[in-house]
Design an enzyme around this catalytic site. Structure first.
Site, mmCIF file in Angstrom:
data_model
loop_
_atom_site.group_PDB
_atom_site.id
_atom_site.type_symbol
_atom_site.label_atom_id
_atom_site.label_comp_id
_atom_site.label_asym_id
_atom_site.label_seq_id
_atom_site.Cartn_x
_atom_site.Cartn_y
_atom_site.Cartn_z
ATOM 1 N N HIS A 1 0.909 -1.193 0.068
ATOM 2 C CA HIS A 1 0.107 0.141 -0.103
ATOM 3 C C HIS A 1 0.814 1.306 0.008
ATOM 4 C CE1 HIS A 1 -2.993 2.831 1.045
ATOM 5 N NE2 HIS A 1 -3.745 2.015 0.702
ATOM 6 N N ASP B 1 -7.951 -4.904 -0.044
ATOM 7 C CA ASP B 1 -8.349 -5.656 -1.383
ATOM 8 C C ASP B 1 -8.212 -7.219 -1.275
ATOM 9 O OD1 ASP B 1 -9.533 -3.404 -2.714
ATOM 10 O OD2 ASP B 1 -7.470 -3.052 -3.325
HETATM 11 N N1 ACO Z 1 4.027 -7.697 -5.056
HETATM 12 C C1 ACO Z 1 5.522 -7.869 -5.049
HETATM 13 N N2 ACO Z 1 6.190 -6.557 -4.997
HETATM 14 C C2 ACO Z 1 5.608 -5.362 -4.750
HETATM 15 C C3 ACO Z 1 4.225 -5.488 -4.408
HETATM 16 C C4 ACO Z 1 3.589 -6.465 -4.765
HETATM 17 N N3 ACO Z 1 2.347 -6.638 -4.661
HETATM 18 N N4 ACO Z 1 4.006 -4.297 -4.318
HETATM 19 C C5 ACO Z 1 5.138 -3.609 -4.404
HETATM 20 N N5 ACO Z 1 6.262 -4.197 -4.412
HETATM 21 C C6 ACO Z 1 7.506 -3.939 -4.447
HETATM 22 C C7 ACO Z 1 7.957 -2.914 -5.849
HETATM 23 O O1 ACO Z 1 8.432 -4.266 -6.910
HETATM 24 C C8 ACO Z 1 9.227 -2.075 -5.576
HETATM 25 O O2 ACO Z 1 10.322 -2.934 -5.373
HETATM 26 P P1 ACO Z 1 11.765 -1.991 -5.759
HETATM 27 O O3 ACO Z 1 11.785 -0.967 -4.472
HETATM 28 O O4 ACO Z 1 12.559 -3.109 -5.632
HETATM 29 O O5 ACO Z 1 11.431 -1.351 -7.049
HETATM 30 C C9 ACO Z 1 8.472 -1.959 -4.011
HETATM 31 O O6 ACO Z 1 7.822 -3.063 -3.513
HETATM 32 C C10 ACO Z 1 7.811 -0.587 -4.032
HETATM 33 O O7 ACO Z 1 6.586 -0.625 -4.721
HETATM 34 P P2 ACO Z 1 6.117 0.585 -5.443
HETATM 35 O O8 ACO Z 1 5.292 0.285 -6.548
HETATM 36 O O9 ACO Z 1 7.135 1.571 -5.549
HETATM 37 O O10 ACO Z 1 4.897 1.097 -4.285
HETATM 38 P P3 ACO Z 1 3.820 2.104 -4.465
HETATM 39 O O11 ACO Z 1 3.467 3.001 -3.159
HETATM 40 O O12 ACO Z 1 3.943 2.878 -5.642
HETATM 41 O O13 ACO Z 1 2.659 1.058 -4.796
HETATM 42 C C11 ACO Z 1 0.766 -0.405 -4.695
HETATM 43 C C12 ACO Z 1 1.485 0.714 -3.935
HETATM 44 C C13 ACO Z 1 0.160 0.028 -6.005
HETATM 45 C C14 ACO Z 1 -0.478 -0.765 -3.929
HETATM 46 C C15 ACO Z 1 1.742 -1.789 -4.979
HETATM 47 O O14 ACO Z 1 2.014 -2.283 -3.651
HETATM 48 C C16 ACO Z 1 1.073 -2.784 -5.773
HETATM 49 O O15 ACO Z 1 1.061 -2.757 -6.908
HETATM 50 N N6 ACO Z 1 0.381 -3.913 -5.190
HETATM 51 C C17 ACO Z 1 -0.576 -4.598 -5.641
HETATM 52 C C18 ACO Z 1 -1.672 -4.177 -6.041
HETATM 53 C C19 ACO Z 1 -2.876 -3.881 -5.248
HETATM 54 O O16 ACO Z 1 -2.867 -4.689 -4.199
HETATM 55 N N7 ACO Z 1 -3.261 -2.668 -5.098
HETATM 56 C C20 ACO Z 1 -4.497 -2.254 -4.147
HETATM 57 C C21 ACO Z 1 -3.990 -1.131 -3.261
HETATM 58 S S1 ACO Z 1 -5.153 -0.893 -1.951
HETATM 59 C C22 ACO Z 1 -6.407 0.326 -2.639
HETATM 60 O O17 ACO Z 1 -6.399 0.648 -3.814
HETATM 61 C C23 ACO Z 1 -7.542 0.072 -1.877
#
Ligand code: ACO
Length: 421
Positions: free
Chosen positions: A299, A356
């Protein structure tokens, strides 16, 4: 602490500091460009406050979520209905008995849609995603209610959104539309309009109504998330409320936002159908060269736990126990959750199950089809979107939202030079 100092090219500039009611500190850079010629760069806006707001407070480190000051856990565990919480979010205070009665009356009075709009449902090709239908219907409402009366339209949208959502589902399965029933709660009416049929009596099971009420309240608002920022962004141009909400629905649809609840179940089904080896998918998620992500994990704001996910995790077990559901998807989900809580990759990156992750499992147990999950999220988020639109309209600081950029393209070049070469 009243100013921050910035040194740029050896020159020092002072910028005012703003402190929120919970001690959040922001550097006010509204004069940055005029004073220094420079702008801020913050792709994804992770460090950018776009407004002052008094609707929802989140402390992502401590896992705190409050609507208008009230902790989410208290709201969920109270006797308040989703409509009461919507009132609180939109107008800032709990309704007294008279306000409650009036609001409830307005919600009932506005809960049906214009009969003419029913024909719209006939013209979508089979398989059209209900989020596309909900958004298009919302935009179309501006034709039926071409009024500047935002207050009236707030009630219309909140009351009618559930009816549109349920009709989209009924159309997709070829069943007749069911009108909302005045005595039903908001949550019960959603279930009634989706699952009742004119040929038989249908009483909404109380445990399902309770679970849906809780899900709706948990999704009520979440400050400046992608779809809410869309409401403010689109609304800042002066366009009408229907257009702003229609755009927010589209923003919510994305798999990184509300669309994640559908993706979670599809991911779990995929793992099940491929032999159930969840470890393989964990490894894929950890592989830098693989774009795969574990849906329902991570998140932007919550870096310790998502308080909504904690509430839902317990509810998830209760609902499945009550319904006597033994779902193999739940076992896979529990294994994945266990990995996330113990694997160093997930711990270091602070990736926890989000709202979610569990909501999809509960929606499935309630009998809601997968492609309606994000629609349920939209119905829950509706009061938050409406509250933010209303707040934005009353905020004297509101200007059309128009970010800048750092241009990294080609320098000036000339067509004649290229043609000559
Ligand atoms: N699985 C594996 N790795 C992940 C995940 C995941 N679900 N989420 C983040 N990471 C990793 C990224 O690859 C990144 O790694 P790095 O630093 O080596 O490049 C690091 O964690 C940070 O991730 P970001 O994408 O920069 O984090 P951001 O804050 O931009 O994104 C988000 C947050 C979009 C929720 C992300 O965690 C994600 O894509 N999760 C899966 C989708 C999801 O569940 N979305 C629902 C969000 S809650 C809502 O809307 C109610």
């Amino acid at each position: 602490m009243s100013t921050a100092k910035l040194i740029l090219d050896g020159q020092e500039f002072e910028l005012p500091v703003v402190v929120g009611s919970e001690g959040e500190v922001g550097i006010d850079i509204t004069s940055l460009r005029s004073k220094t010629g420079a702008i801020s760069l913050d792709p994804g806006y992770g460090n950018t406050g776009a407004c002052r707001s008094s609707i929802t407070y989140i402390d992502g480190e401590k896992g705190i979520l409050r609507y208008r000051g009230y902790p989410i856990e208290e709201l969920v565990n109270s006797s308040l209905s989703f409509v009461d919480v919507s009132y609180l979010l939109i107008y800032g205070e709990m309704p007294d008995a008279q306000q409650k009665a009036e609001f409830s009356y307005l919600m009932t009075r506005n809960s049906t849609i214009h009969e003419g709009m029913k024909n719209f449902f006939d013209h979508y090709p089979p398989g059209t995603h209900p989020m596309a239908i909900l958004s298009a219907m919302m935009a179309s409402m501006s034709g039926y209610y071409p009024t500047e009366d935002d207050e009236g339209n707030i009630v219309r949208i909140l009351a009618k959104a559930k009816t549109i959502a349920a009709y989209a589902y009924k159309k997709s399965i070829g069943e007749p539309f069911m009108y909302p029933v005045p005595k039903n709660s908001y949550a019960a009416n959603i279930l009634y309009m989706m699952f009742a049929h004119p040929r038989e009596e249908y009483e909404v099971p109380e445990v399902l109504e309770k679970a849906l009420r809780m899900l709706l309240i948990l999704h009520g608002d979440h400050e400046q998330n992608c779809s809410t920022s869309t409401v403010r962004m689109v609304g800042s141009s002066g366009t009408n409320l229907f257009a702003s909400i229609s755009a927010a629905i589209m923003a919510l649809w994305g798999p990184l936002h509300g669309g994640a609840n559908q993706q979670v179940i599809e991911m779990l089904e995929h793992i099940r159908d491929n032999g159930g080896d969840y470890r393989e998918y964990v490894d894929k998620a950890k592989d830098k060269d693989d774009p795969f992500r574990l849906m329902g994990f991570g998140h932007r704001v919550y870096k310790n736990f998502d308080p909504r996910a904690q509430i839902l995790k317990k509810q998830c077990d209760d609902v499945l126990d009550y319904l006597g559901i033994q779902d193999p998807l739940l076992d896979i989900a529990k294994h994945l959750e266990d990995v996330a809580l113990h694997d160093s990759y997930f711990i270091e990156k602070k990736l926890y199950p989000n709202v979610d992750f569990y909501s999809g499992i509960i929606y499935k147990a309630l009998g809601i089809p997968t492609d309606m999950f994000t629609v349920m999220f939209a119905l829950g988020r509706m009061p938050g979107w409406l509250a933010h639109f209303r707040e934005m309209k009353h905020d004297h600081d509101t200007r059309i939202n128009r970010p800048r950029q750092i241009y990294i393209g080609a320098g000036e070049r000339h067509v004649s030079e290229d043609l000559a070469g």
